[in-house]
Enzyme design. Sequence first.
Site, PDB file in Angstrom:
ATOM      1  N   HIS A  31       0.817  -1.221   0.000  1.00  8.92           N
ATOM      2  CA  HIS A  31       0.000   0.000   0.000  1.00  8.92           C
ATOM      3  C   HIS A  31       0.851   1.272   0.000  1.00  8.92           C
ATOM      4  O   HIS A  31       0.299   2.372  -0.150  1.00  8.92           O
ATOM      5  CB  HIS A  31      -0.916   0.026   1.222  1.00  8.92           C
ATOM      6  CG  HIS A  31      -1.978  -1.026   1.209  1.00  8.92           C
ATOM      7  ND1 HIS A  31      -2.836  -1.211   0.142  1.00  8.92           N
ATOM      8  CD2 HIS A  31      -2.328  -1.960   2.135  1.00  8.92           C
ATOM      9  CE1 HIS A  31      -3.658  -2.209   0.419  1.00  8.92           C
ATOM     10  NE2 HIS A  31      -3.363  -2.693   1.611  1.00  8.92           N
ATOM     11  N   ALA A  32       2.147   1.153   0.190  1.00  2.00           N
ATOM     12  CA  ALA A  32       3.016   2.339   0.233  1.00  2.00           C
ATOM     13  C   ALA A  32       3.214   2.880  -1.181  1.00  2.00           C
ATOM     14  O   ALA A  32       3.823   2.239  -2.028  1.00  2.00           O
ATOM     15  CB  ALA A  32       4.355   1.992   0.867  1.00  2.00           C
TER      16      ALA A  32
END
Length: 470
Positions: free
Chosen positions: A229-230
């Site tokens: 998700h980064a």
Amino acid sequence: KRANSSLFSIATLLDNSIEEGNAGEGVEQLASLNCVQVGRCSGVDNNDGPPDEESPDDGYYVGCSEDSEEANSMAAVGGRINGDSRTAVVFEAAEKHFDRHNKFHKERPARILSVRDYLSKSTTSSSVGKTIFERCHDISVENGTTMCLEEEDYLRVHLPGYMQILNRTSCCCNDRLDDEAEQYKSIYLTNDTVEMAKIAASSLCRLVADVVNDKYDNGFAVIRPPGHHAEPGYAGGYCFINNVAVAASYAIERLPVRKVLIVDWDVHHGNGTQKAFLDDPNVLYFSIHRFDNGNFFPFSKDAGPRIVGNGDGEGRNVNVGWNDKRMGDDEYLVVFEKLLMPIATEFDPDLVLVSAGFDAAKGDMGDCNVTPECFSRLTRQLKTLAGGKVVCALEGGYVRSILCKCVESVVLALLDGASDDKFKDETKSFYKNLGDKEMLDCIDSSAAKSIRETIAVHSQYWQCLKKSCK
């Protein structure tokens, strides 16, 4: 948000205890065994790490200390049996990264230590007395060190300003850390969080380098914090540095690798990985996830099938988004058969990276029904690509009893030197059971619709899909 997180974590803890038959036994176990203390905090606003004294139910993970006989035996790695592949594993529990306000947060060090402990005790009927852990090569303990990446290795994926913000958190007070965490979705911080995230990414890159350079055949990085998700300039979903994206870029830039396939079977879309490679023709990103028309985390319409990449990277971003719950083995196997494997074979990667989240497993938080055996079958299929150079990296999966079994199944598939033959037998059986039926007519109708949408969108980019679309 913290109240909701705490309720889920406590429920998960109770579920694990009941399922494993340990309810009510924690005090006696703590009295008789050496313990690893992980992810514990008293709720007091300090950032000195987990406190030394807590009640027995305050976040302990029952395992073995570094000085125990069991821990020493676990360090005796590489006990391969005949027919085993050379499978390497690396464990990074990031024990200095924890939620200071919620010691039972579902994304905590106990996830990693539970898996390690489980693999150190698990055997199979054909393992000749060797545990699964002993059959692997544990590179996380070699020389007590890990490879350190250069700042430029992170900057191939993440923006300079974002990395500066992350690096500054090492000297922030607790109030400032909380303020910084509030800027993102589902994030908590300690002064050591970014260092822990860099260790996780470095460990994965070291494993990738060892596999690409033929020291090992394949591997699994059981690491945290997770990464998919980064985004290039944004943290979220417990992720700070995108481990798999950094490893893919590292492999292409520094290793004899031209093309990388990234398979993301976490129940959540890997929005960060997608954004990192939208313009890159050398990275094929394939994600299978809950979409719910943009109403499932990370709550983005960009997780839909029509986001295919930009410029030279057009067609290299493939999303299969479920719009309903309860998708299970049949749906995932059909996705691989109809979409992933044909595209991947045509793409012809030099390396396969797997964002191996297990929250789509039956009983975890994703409301899907994938079994550990299915994850094993998917892994066997991926081993037929890139000369078998497959490296998995843990993403999600939060019910530890389920997570351990899923990781075990994948590691066994990686270890299995006869997995190609098993894959062929499984494929024959699959088509035999199918008979004259169209496979998309044999699965959930909502899932079939999602698969057809992705095929229709990508048929212009891949020769293998043109026939399917007619």
